[in-house]
Motif scaffolding. Structure first.
Motif, PDB file in Angstrom:
ATOM      1  N   ARG A 171       0.836  -1.198   0.000  1.00 56.57           N
ATOM      2  CA  ARG A 171       0.000   0.000   0.000  1.00 56.57           C
ATOM      3  C   ARG A 171       0.875   1.255   0.000  1.00 56.57           C
ATOM      4  O   ARG A 171       0.595   2.228  -0.706  1.00 56.57           O
ATOM      5  CB  ARG A 171      -0.914  -0.011   1.237  1.00 56.57           C
ATOM      6  N   SER A 172       1.952   1.213   0.771  1.00 57.41           N
ATOM      7  CA  SER A 172       2.892   2.343   0.817  1.00 57.41           C
ATOM      8  C   SER A 172       3.553   2.549  -0.546  1.00 57.41           C
ATOM      9  O   SER A 172       3.705   3.683  -1.013  1.00 57.41           O
ATOM     10  CB  SER A 172       3.939   2.071   1.892  1.00 57.41           C
ATOM     11  N   CYS A 173       3.944   1.446  -1.199  1.00 54.56           N
ATOM     12  CA  CYS A 173       4.544   1.530  -2.538  1.00 54.56           C
ATOM     13  C   CYS A 173       3.572   2.154  -3.530  1.00 54.56           C
ATOM     14  O   CYS A 173       3.959   2.979  -4.359  1.00 54.56           O
ATOM     15  CB  CYS A 173       4.932   0.130  -3.039  1.00 54.56           C
ATOM     16  N   THR A 174       2.324   1.749  -3.434  1.00 53.93           N
ATOM     17  CA  THR A 174       1.278   2.254  -4.338  1.00 53.93           C
ATOM     18  C   THR A 174       1.040   3.740  -4.114  1.00 53.93           C
ATOM     19  O   THR A 174       0.934   4.517  -5.073  1.00 53.93           O
ATOM     20  CB  THR A 174      -0.040   1.475  -4.114  1.00 53.93           C
ATOM     21  N   GLU A 175       0.998   4.130  -2.847  1.00 53.33           N
ATOM     22  CA  GLU A 175       0.771   5.548  -2.512  1.00 53.33           C
ATOM     23  C   GLU A 175       1.942   6.415  -2.974  1.00 53.33           C
ATOM     24  O   GLU A 175       1.743   7.513  -3.494  1.00 53.33           O
ATOM     25  CB  GLU A 175       0.549   5.691  -1.003  1.00 53.33           C
ATOM     26  N   ASN A 176       3.160   5.920  -2.801  1.00 52.66           N
ATOM     27  CA  ASN A 176       4.346   6.663  -3.249  1.00 52.66           C
ATOM     28  C   ASN A 176       4.357   6.834  -4.757  1.00 52.66           C
ATOM     29  O   ASN A 176       4.691   7.899  -5.278  1.00 52.66           O
ATOM     30  CB  ASN A 176       5.629   5.941  -2.814  1.00 52.66           C
TER      31      ASN A 176
END
Length: 201
Positions: A184-189
C-alpha cells in the motif's frame, strides 16, 4: 487408463513426494506405490528419476504461468495482482507450515546436490521475478521495479522458511499483513510521484 493419463499420474505423485519428503529421499518405489502401477509399467514411461524431475519442473512451470495469467485476468490494477502473489502464503499456509515453499525447497535441495536440473528449477523463481517486476513497473515504480520484485520474493521465502521452522500460522498472517501494508505504501508513493510529475508539467 491411457498412457498419457498414467504418465500424468506419475508426475503428479512425484511432484507431491518431492515436495513432502525431498527429491533425494523419494524412490521409484515410493512413486510407483502411490500411483499403484507395476515397476515395468513405470519404466515404460520414465527410465530415471531425473526424467521424472524434469517432467515435474515442466509441470510446475506450466502451472505457474497459468496462475500468473489468471491473476492478470482477475486483477484490474497492478496492486491487485501483486496482492494475489502475497496471498499465496495464506492460501497455502497449512502446507507451508509443514513442508515450506515448494519452489524454495526444491531449488535449495537441487543446489546442495549440485544437480544438473538446478538451473531449470530456478526458472520458477525467474518467472515470479519477471512477472512481479512488470507489475511494479505498471504500478509506476519502473526505476526500482526489479529491486521491489526481489524484495517481495525474498520476504515471502523468508516467511515460508520460518513458518516451516516454527510451525507458526500466526506468524504467516502477521507477515502477510505487513507485506500488504508495504505494498500500500509503494502504491501511494507511486501515485504521489505521478501527481508531482504531472504538476510540474
Amino acid at each position: 487408463m491411457s498412457d498419457k493419463t498414467t504418465r500424468d499420474h506419475i508426475v503428479e505423485a512425484a511432484d507431491q513426494l518431492f515436495y513432502r519428503q525431498g527429491y533425494e529421499h523419494t524412490s521409484f518405489s515410493d512413486i510407483a506405490d502411490v500411483v499403484q502401477i507395476s515397476r515395468g509399467n513405470f519404466y515404460y514411461h520414465f527410465k530415471s528419476k531425473d526424467e521424472i524431475l524434469d517432467a515435474v519442473i515442466n509441470v510446475r512451470l506450466t502451472n505457474t504461468r497459468r496462475m500468473l495469467e489468471q491473476w492478470e485476468v482477475d486483477g484490474k490494477h497492478p496492486a491487485d495482482r501483486i496482492r494475489s502473489f502475497i496471498h499465496i502464503l495464506i492460501a497455502n499456509r497449512a502446507k507451508i507450515k509443514r513442508y515450506g515453499c515448494p519452489v524454495g525447497t526444491l531449488c535449495t535441495e537441487l543446489a546442495k546436490l549440485d544437480h544438473a536440473s538446478h538451473t531449470e528449477a530456478n526458472r520458477l523463481f525467474t518467472l515470479f521475478r519477471t512477472w512481479l517486476r512488470r507489475q511494479f513497473a505498471l504500478l509506476g515504480r519502473k526505476a526500482d521495479a526489479d529491486e521491489l520484485a526481489m524484495h517481495l520474493l525474498a520476504r515471502s521465502q523468508g516467511v515460508a522458511t520460518l513458518a516451516n521452522a516454527f510451525h507458526d500460522e500466526k506468524f504467516i498472517k502477521q507477515e502477510v499483513k505487513q507485506m500488504l501494508d508495504w505494498l500500500r505504501s509503494c502504491t501511494e508513493n507511486a501515485a504521489r510521484n505521478a501527481h508531482d510529475e504531472h504538476g510540474a508539467d
